[in-house]
Design a protein around this motif. Structure first.
Motif, PDB file in Angstrom:
ATOM      1  N   PRO A  15      52.639  -9.195   9.250  1.00  0.00           N
ATOM      2  CA  PRO A  15      52.673  -8.070   8.305  1.00  0.00           C
ATOM      3  C   PRO A  15      54.102  -7.702   7.924  1.00  0.00           C
ATOM      4  N   LYS A  16      54.305  -7.471   6.642  1.00  0.00           N
ATOM      5  CA  LYS A  16      55.641  -7.178   6.128  1.00  0.00           C
ATOM      6  C   LYS A  16      55.663  -5.791   5.496  1.00  0.00           C
ATOM      7  N   PHE A  17      56.867  -5.284   5.327  1.00  0.00           N
ATOM      8  CA  PHE A  17      57.036  -4.001   4.661  1.00  0.00           C
ATOM      9  C   PHE A  17      56.779  -4.172   3.162  1.00  0.00           C
ATOM     10  N   ARG A  18      56.175  -3.166   2.554  1.00  0.00           N
ATOM     11  CA  ARG A  18      55.848  -3.197   1.132  1.00  0.00           C
ATOM     12  C   ARG A  18      57.030  -2.682   0.314  1.00  0.00           C
ATOM     13  N   SER A  19      57.255  -3.324  -0.818  1.00  0.00           N
ATOM     14  CA  SER A  19      58.360  -2.947  -1.697  1.00  0.00           C
ATOM     15  C   SER A  19      57.845  -2.219  -2.923  1.00  0.00           C
ATOM     16  N   LYS A  20      58.587  -1.230  -3.376  1.00  0.00           N
ATOM     17  CA  LYS A  20      58.205  -0.497  -4.579  1.00  0.00           C
ATOM     18  C   LYS A  20      58.434  -1.316  -5.843  1.00  0.00           C
ATOM     19  N   ARG A  21      59.178  -2.414  -5.735  1.00  0.00           N
ATOM     20  CA  ARG A  21      59.424  -3.274  -6.888  1.00  0.00           C
ATOM     21  C   ARG A  21      58.289  -4.256  -7.139  1.00  0.00           C
ATOM     22  N   ASN A  22      57.365  -4.341  -6.220  1.00  0.00           N
ATOM     23  CA  ASN A  22      56.220  -5.232  -6.404  1.00  0.00           C
ATOM     24  C   ASN A  22      55.369  -4.722  -7.560  1.00  0.00           C
ATOM     25  N   PRO A  23      55.052  -5.564  -8.560  1.00  0.00           N
ATOM     26  CA  PRO A  23      54.249  -5.082  -9.690  1.00  0.00           C
ATOM     27  C   PRO A  23      52.823  -4.712  -9.319  1.00  0.00           C
ATOM     28  N   ARG A  24      52.380  -5.108  -8.133  1.00  0.00           N
ATOM     29  CA  ARG A  24      51.015  -4.799  -7.686  1.00  0.00           C
ATOM     30  C   ARG A  24      51.083  -3.733  -6.601  1.00  0.00           C
ATOM     31  N   GLN A  25      50.539  -2.565  -6.871  1.00  0.00           N
ATOM     32  CA  GLN A  25      50.459  -1.460  -5.924  1.00  0.00           C
ATOM     33  C   GLN A  25      49.019  -0.966  -5.881  1.00  0.00           C
ATOM     34  N   GLY A  26      48.666  -0.263  -4.813  1.00  0.00           N
ATOM     35  CA  GLY A  26      47.297   0.232  -4.738  1.00  0.00           C
ATOM     36  C   GLY A  26      47.048   1.048  -3.490  1.00  0.00           C
ATOM     37  N   PHE A  27      45.828   1.551  -3.379  1.00  0.00           N
ATOM     38  CA  PHE A  27      45.402   2.318  -2.212  1.00  0.00           C
ATOM     39  C   PHE A  27      43.889   2.218  -2.090  1.00  0.00           C
ATOM     40  N   LYS A  28      43.362   2.701  -0.960  1.00  0.00           N
ATOM     41  CA  LYS A  28      41.931   2.682  -0.705  1.00  0.00           C
ATOM     42  C   LYS A  28      41.436   4.086  -0.387  1.00  0.00           C
ATOM     43  N   THR A  29      40.171   4.310  -0.702  1.00  0.00           N
ATOM     44  CA  THR A  29      39.543   5.585  -0.373  1.00  0.00           C
ATOM     45  C   THR A  29      38.050   5.365  -0.158  1.00  0.00           C
ATOM     46  N   ASP A  30      37.486   6.055   0.816  1.00  0.00           N
ATOM     47  CA  ASP A  30      36.047   6.004   1.060  1.00  0.00           C
ATOM     48  C   ASP A  30      35.363   7.320   0.712  1.00  0.00           C
ATOM     49  N   ARG A  31      36.071   8.190   0.005  1.00  0.00           N
ATOM     50  CA  ARG A  31      35.505   9.471  -0.421  1.00  0.00           C
ATOM     51  C   ARG A  31      35.306   9.528  -1.934  1.00  0.00           C
ATOM     52  N   ALA A  32      35.430   8.414  -2.610  1.00  0.00           N
ATOM     53  CA  ALA A  32      35.251   8.392  -4.060  1.00  0.00           C
ATOM     54  C   ALA A  32      33.762   8.411  -4.398  1.00  0.00           C
ATOM     55  N   LYS A  33      33.442   8.961  -5.564  1.00  0.00           N
ATOM     56  CA  LYS A  33      32.067   9.047  -6.043  1.00  0.00           C
ATOM     57  C   LYS A  33      32.015   8.666  -7.513  1.00  0.00           C
ATOM     58  N   ILE A  34      30.857   8.156  -7.918  1.00  0.00           N
ATOM     59  CA  ILE A  34      30.627   7.840  -9.325  1.00  0.00           C
ATOM     60  C   ILE A  34      29.565   8.803  -9.841  1.00  0.00           C
ATOM     61  N   LYS A  35      29.953   9.575 -10.828  1.00  0.00           N
ATOM     62  CA  LYS A  35      29.077  10.586 -11.385  1.00  0.00           C
ATOM     63  C   LYS A  35      29.218  10.596 -12.901  1.00  0.00           C
ATOM     64  N   ASP A  36      28.073  10.473 -13.585  1.00  0.00           N
ATOM     65  CA  ASP A  36      28.039  10.471 -15.053  1.00  0.00           C
ATOM     66  C   ASP A  36      28.923   9.364 -15.632  1.00  0.00           C
ATOM     67  N   GLY A  37      28.936   8.207 -14.974  1.00  0.00           N
ATOM     68  CA  GLY A  37      29.683   7.072 -15.480  1.00  0.00           C
ATOM     69  C   GLY A  37      31.183   7.165 -15.277  1.00  0.00           C
ATOM     70  N   ARG A  38      31.654   8.098 -14.452  1.00  0.00           N
ATOM     71  CA  ARG A  38      33.077   8.257 -14.190  1.00  0.00           C
ATOM     72  C   ARG A  38      33.357   8.185 -12.694  1.00  0.00           C
ATOM     73  N   LEU A  39      34.566   7.797 -12.372  1.00  0.00           N
ATOM     74  CA  LEU A  39      34.992   7.694 -10.977  1.00  0.00           C
ATOM     75  C   LEU A  39      35.730   8.961 -10.590  1.00  0.00           C
ATOM     76  N   TRP A  40      35.208   9.657  -9.563  1.00  0.00           N
ATOM     77  CA  TRP A  40      35.807  10.909  -9.085  1.00  0.00           C
ATOM     78  C   TRP A  40      36.439  10.662  -7.720  1.00  0.00           C
ATOM     79  N   LEU A  41      37.708  10.993  -7.598  1.00  0.00           N
ATOM     80  CA  LEU A  41      38.414  10.868  -6.334  1.00  0.00           C
ATOM     81  C   LEU A  41      38.335  12.166  -5.543  1.00  0.00           C
ATOM     82  N   GLU A  42      38.578  12.053  -4.245  1.00  0.00           N
ATOM     83  CA  GLU A  42      38.588  13.240  -3.393  1.00  0.00           C
ATOM     84  C   GLU A  42      39.808  14.100  -3.731  1.00  0.00           C
ATOM     85  N   MET A  43      39.583  15.393  -3.971  1.00  0.00           N
ATOM     86  CA  MET A  43      40.678  16.287  -4.320  1.00  0.00           C
ATOM     87  C   MET A  43      41.175  17.010  -3.071  1.00  0.00           C
ATOM     88  N   PRO A  44      42.442  16.819  -2.677  1.00  0.00           N
ATOM     89  CA  PRO A  44      42.983  17.532  -1.515  1.00  0.00           C
ATOM     90  C   PRO A  44      43.054  19.034  -1.774  1.00  0.00           C
TER      91      PRO A  44
END
Length: 427
Positions: A130-159
């Motif tokens: 495993p290596k450290f991630r760079s901010k210069r990498n054109p590919r960035q992302g994250f994961k969440t298991d609290r997302a929902k799909i409602k009325d054809g839209r993706l809703w994320l968990e709001m802190p």
């Protein structure tokens, strides 16, 4: 229950775009912090492995009925694992981190634990550390298991403490979502475009109707041969696109150097050319993935039993003989797609042995070429044949002396494994 994953392009507004960018940066921060903490714990465990502490435990003697103290050796420092790293990071949480979902941190640390397990797994000797991630990498992302799909839209968990509370809204998807429960959603940003990988948990798998047909697929650079024809996986449109990629790569190489030093990577012309190159790569990937999906779906629809070769792709890429064509042909992706689609639709996928001589074996008489008679990528120098020709030299064979297409002969040998599985071995 089966899991089907759909990839959607996201169209967020300015507020949600800023939210996605912030969460991508936060995921990278959590990964790097967890990796640094993991390495510190590992080094401390290695150094203090022989240091023990004496723990006194009261124990009653059976004869004298008196209590006495016994000691036990115990390690001072536990070995690192993702739960320990997660708890340490939660204890050291800063105030600004409460503006983000807590699941982003936990899933990042959990993925880091899986990466370390894969690194120490002897079954994957070529898996990287495993290596450290760079901010210069054109590919960035994250994961969440609290997302929902409602009325054809993706809703994320709001802190609770987010500054975007008043403007929080759902994100539009590029296609209509499937019905059913969803799992862990992966959101990726590539060149200022956002994509969501949504896994659906379906309880009733759909089985395709049985056709009673069988086929063997011989994979080659640029095309796949099967029972009823051929599939081109490097069409002319891709060839033209790769020429553009080659042109932009040359332009970048010239713009990268200024007065003999590498200083041009931040110029506007360099960044524009780099964006054009990335767009060409993305278009080539989209074209080829579309071809792969259509071809594998067609195979799963029309055939009940399918035989493919079990190739050591990485060893073939290291040979430097047509390695670029092998990489662009995506042999690994083809096997991955066909495997899970056969499992979805109730079809049987058979993997030929890695050393099964499908290319060297005659599909009519079963004679296997050996020694100087073998067919190589340069053909056969002894008999003066080309690399795509197969000629059987067995006088008792009906095809004796006839020139047969090598790929068609290999495809027939693979199909033969369905009725004769005892041949699925090195001959």
């Amino acid at each position: 229950m089966i899991v089907k994953t759909r990839i959607y392009q996201l169209y967020p507004n300015q507020t949600m775009k800023q939210v996605l960018d912030d969460w991508c940066d936060y995921r990278r921060y959590c990964w790097n912090q967890a990796l640094a903490l993991w390495q510190d714990l590992y080094m401390a465990h290695t150094i203090l492995d022989k240091v023990v502490a004496t723990v006194f435990i009261p124990k009653q003697d059976k004869k004298t009925k008196k209590w006495k103290a016994i000691h036990r050796d115990q390690h001072l420092n536990p070995s690192p694992n993702w739960r320990l790293v997660r708890d340490r990071m939660i204890e050291q949480k800063n105030d600004w981190q409460y503006a983000y979902s807590a699941r982003t941190l936990q899933l990042a640390v959990q993925d880091l634990g899986k990466a370390w397990e894969s690194f120490f797994n002897q079954a994957q000797p070529d898996w990287g550390k495993p290596k450290f991630r760079s901010k210069r990498n054109p590919r960035q992302g994250f994961k969440t298991d609290r997302a929902k799909i409602k009325d054809g839209r993706l809703w994320l968990e709001m802190p609770r403490e987010t500054p975007y509370k008043d403007d929080w809204t759902g994100i539009k998807l590029s296609e209509k979502p499937l019905p059913g429960k969803i799992g862990v959603v992966s959101i990726v940003r590539i060149n200022d475009k956002y994509y969501a990988c949504v896994p659906y948990k379906l309880e009733t798998p759909v089985s395709k109707a049985k056709t009673g047909k069988e086929a063997g697929i011989d994979v080659n650079v640029g095309h796949f041969n099967y029972q009823d024809g051929q599939c081109l996986i490097l069409p002319d449109s891709l060839k033209h696109l790769y020429l553009k990629i080659k042109f932009y790569q040359k332009r970048l190489a010239k713009k990268r150097t200024v007065n003999g030093r590498i200083k041009g990577t931040q110029s506007n012309k360099y960044l524009k050319t780099k964006a054009k190159l990335q767009a060409c790569y993305q278009r080539a990937t989209n074209i080829q993935r579309d071809l792969m999906h259509k071809f594998t779906t067609k195979m799963a629809d029309e055939y009940d039993q399918i035989v493919i070769e079990s190739l050591d792709v990485k060893a073939m890429l290291m040979s430097h003989v047509a390695s670029k064509g092998m990489q662009r042909s995506m042999f690994g992706l083809f096997r991955q797609l066909l495997a899970y689609k056969c499992a979805w639709y109730g079809k049987e996928l058979i993997l030929a042995d890695q050393h099964y001589p499908s290319t060297q074996r005659c599909a009519v008489c079963g004679t296997v070429k050996k020694g100087a008679d073998k067919i190589t990528l340069k053909g056969n120098q002894k008999h003066g044949t080309k690399h795509n020709e197969y000629i059987c030299y067995n006088p008792a064979c009906p095809n004796y002396g006839k020139t047969v297409d090598r790929d068609v002969n290999a495809m027939k040998n693979l199909t033969l494994l369905i009725s004769h599985p005892e041949l699925n071995k090195a001959l």
